[in-house]
Enzyme design. Sequence first.
Site, short mmCIF file in Angstrom:
data_model
loop_
_atom_site.label_atom_id
_atom_site.label_comp_id
_atom_site.label_asym_id
_atom_site.label_seq_id
_atom_site.Cartn_x
_atom_site.Cartn_y
_atom_site.Cartn_z
N LYS A 35 0.89 -1.23 -0.26
CA LYS A 35 0.12 -0.04 0.00
C LYS A 35 0.83 1.38 -0.05
CE LYS A 35 -4.31 -0.67 1.86
NZ LYS A 35 -5.38 -0.78 2.94
N PHE A 153 -18.93 8.35 9.11
CA PHE A 153 -19.93 7.89 8.15
C PHE A 153 -19.95 7.76 7.08
CE2 PHE A 153 -21.09 9.88 12.78
CZ PHE A 153 -21.77 8.75 13.11
N ASN A 213 -25.83 2.20 11.85
CA ASN A 213 -25.55 1.09 10.95
C ASN A 213 -26.71 0.07 11.12
OD1 ASN A 213 -23.72 2.11 9.50
ND2 ASN A 213 -21.83 0.82 10.13
N LEU A 255 -34.68 1.66 1.23
CA LEU A 255 -35.90 0.69 1.14
C LEU A 255 -35.86 -0.10 0.04
CD1 LEU A 255 -38.88 2.56 2.80
CD2 LEU A 255 -37.82 0.55 3.73
N GLY A 258 -33.39 -6.55 -2.36
CA GLY A 258 -32.53 -6.94 -3.07
C GLY A 258 -31.67 -8.42 -2.75
N CYS A 265 -18.94 -3.19 6.55
CA CYS A 265 -19.31 -2.66 7.73
C CYS A 265 -20.61 -3.29 8.25
CB CYS A 265 -19.62 -1.06 7.48
SG CYS A 265 -18.15 -0.17 7.09
N ARG A 332 -15.60 -7.12 0.11
CA ARG A 332 -15.73 -7.76 1.29
C ARG A 332 -17.14 -8.10 1.62
NH1 ARG A 332 -12.00 -3.56 4.96
NH2 ARG A 332 -12.90 -2.01 3.51
N1 NAD Z 1 -15.04 1.18 4.74
C1 NAD Z 1 -16.11 2.02 5.18
O1 NAD Z 1 -16.93 2.36 4.46
C2 NAD Z 1 -16.16 2.30 6.64
C3 NAD Z 1 -16.85 3.66 6.93
C4 NAD Z 1 -17.01 4.02 8.15
C5 NAD Z 1 -16.39 3.36 9.24
N2 NAD Z 1 -15.54 2.27 9.00
C6 NAD Z 1 -14.78 1.75 9.98
O2 NAD Z 1 -13.39 2.26 9.85
C7 NAD Z 1 -12.45 1.36 10.14
C8 NAD Z 1 -11.36 1.20 9.18
O3 NAD Z 1 -12.08 0.50 8.15
P1 NAD Z 1 -11.42 0.51 6.53
O4 NAD Z 1 -12.47 0.05 5.89
O5 NAD Z 1 -10.89 1.87 6.16
O6 NAD Z 1 -10.56 -0.54 6.72
P2 NAD Z 1 -9.31 -1.14 5.79
O7 NAD Z 1 -9.02 -2.56 6.15
O8 NAD Z 1 -9.64 -0.73 4.59
O9 NAD Z 1 -7.93 -0.42 6.30
C9 NAD Z 1 -7.43 -0.50 7.47
C10 NAD Z 1 -6.05 -0.02 7.32
O10 NAD Z 1 -5.33 -0.32 8.59
C11 NAD Z 1 -3.81 -0.79 8.40
N3 NAD Z 1 -3.47 -1.12 9.61
C12 NAD Z 1 -3.80 -2.11 10.48
N4 NAD Z 1 -2.93 -2.33 11.45
C13 NAD Z 1 -2.10 -1.44 11.45
C14 NAD Z 1 -1.07 -0.98 12.22
N5 NAD Z 1 -0.72 -1.87 13.68
N6 NAD Z 1 -0.38 0.21 11.70
C15 NAD Z 1 -0.36 0.64 10.57
N7 NAD Z 1 -1.54 0.37 9.91
C16 NAD Z 1 -2.51 -0.57 10.17
C17 NAD Z 1 -4.12 -1.87 7.32
O11 NAD Z 1 -2.94 -2.14 6.85
C18 NAD Z 1 -5.29 -1.14 6.55
O12 NAD Z 1 -4.31 -0.47 5.37
C19 NAD Z 1 -13.14 -0.11 10.66
O13 NAD Z 1 -13.51 0.04 12.21
C20 NAD Z 1 -14.50 0.28 10.02
O14 NAD Z 1 -15.50 -0.40 10.54
C21 NAD Z 1 -15.35 1.72 7.69
#
Ligand code: NAD
Length: 434
Positions: A35, A153, A213, A255, A258, A265, A332
């Site tokens: 990354k 969000f 959520n 609503l 699907g 999430c 996912r």
């Molecule tokens: N994806 C969404 O739409 C969304 C929306 C709102 C909230 N969230 C929440 O936000 C959080 C992150 O979600 P995401 O989708 O961005 O996850 P993701 O898996 O896309 O990204 C997580 C990142 O954290 C990095 N990481 C993990 N451990 C690490 C460490 N020790 N040091 C440095 N980097 C580290 C990973 O390499 C990865 O790049 C989750 O809790 C998720 O529920 C996600």
Amino acid sequence: MKLAIIGTGYVGLTTGTCLAELGHEVICVDNDPVKLEKLKSNKSPIFEPGLEELIAKNTAAGNLVFTDDISNTVKNSEVIFICVNTPPKPDGQADLKYVEAVAREISQSLNSDYKVIVDKSTVPVRTAEKVKETLLRYSDKNAKFDVVSNPEFLKEGTAVIDTLEPDRIVIGVDNEESKAVMLKVYKPLIDKSPAPVKIVSVRSAELIKHGANTFLATKISFANLIAEACEVAGADALEVLEAIGLDDRIGSKFLNPGVGFGGSCFPKDISAFKKTLEVLGIDPSLVSAIELINEHATERFVKKIEKQLWVLDGKTIGILGLAFKPNTDDIRNAPALKIISKLVADGAKIKAYDPEAMENTKKVFPNLEYCPDPYEVSKGSEALIVCTEWPEFKKLDLQQIKSLMKTPIIFDGRNIFNPSDASKNGFKYFGIGR
Ligand SMILES: NC(=O)c1ccc[n+]([C@@H]2O[C@H](COP(=O)([O-])OP(=O)(O)OC[C@H]3O[C@@H](n4cnc5c(N)ncnc54)[C@H](O)[C@@H]3O)[C@@H](O)[C@H]2O)c1
């Protein structure tokens, strides 16, 4: 302000880039070398409209930097956002090992310079207290810090716009000092955005995210329940749900029936919230019902396919859409993957197309036939299955599709086609709830 983002996934990368765009100096940390290599050459490791341009712009301006050096980043930052993943454990509770690991790493670099540690990852209520305990346990005794909650969000597919033009900003703080710091972080956004800023307690902020959520997932499962009732009773779910949604206490968004919700999430947050309720001694039946209806939505769709095509062994089936929703490459928990698994287990040969999610899907299913467009998918297929409502699918030339298919059958898991148009074009059409 000098800000640190730990974890540059969908949330961290978007948040960090947008905070840089708002004028802060942002350092993004990740421990994934692949990354980081992409990011350092201005390439976004994820597909998110508008993000790559903002990364390039703010990197060139010098206010956005990517590194794996958490120690120096923490030392040089006033505010540290934890944005790492919080996946589900096998029993459904949130696995907080990445949050804990980051808290331990941060603790090593805390000192008497006051810092605010922000929990932006989605976590169960009272996680911030655990983060604070961890930081206290492993840091120098002179370390000065507060832990706050600032749930995210944003929606994948519109993450940049959601971050720069949010519906609301929720800040969970337990004292004035950390509140002032968080308001300073968001000042450039608050000054130009009409979004309400909700200053709440840390525990309330954590519950707001899981509550929001769970409510959205409830609406989807409700729509799927109505869809099943309509199919059995001979009504049209789109007519029924449109009229229900016109009540402004209900609203029309989310609503749509699907093949069930997926993504990184909803499934995990709903199961984590169910566990939280259990731990709090509260009956989680409502949440269990949402999950059951969601699983049933996918199973019911697969049964519909099996009922029509009978023996799947050796049949070629076309899949349109792999991402869990349009405008993302995120697969996912995508319903398409569950459907493909079942069809492959039954012996079907799968041809598939998605505008953005094929590279990610190849890592899970290397042996499917991936096609350059929907028309290639249609060639020789005995049925087409729509799993994601990408806008481009709605504009397909059904006559051309029909001429390419072996047998013209559409299973429209997202109701993107009009049933009578599909019939007029010679298709046997199966939607959801109609
Ligand atoms: N994806 C969404 O739409 C969304 C929306 C709102 C909230 N969230 C929440 O936000 C959080 C992150 O979600 P995401 O989708 O961005 O996850 P993701 O898996 O896309 O990204 C997580 C990142 O954290 C990095 N990481 C993990 N451990 C690490 C460490 N020790 N040091 C440095 N980097 C580290 C990973 O390499 C990865 O790049 C989750 O809790 C998720 O529920 C996600």
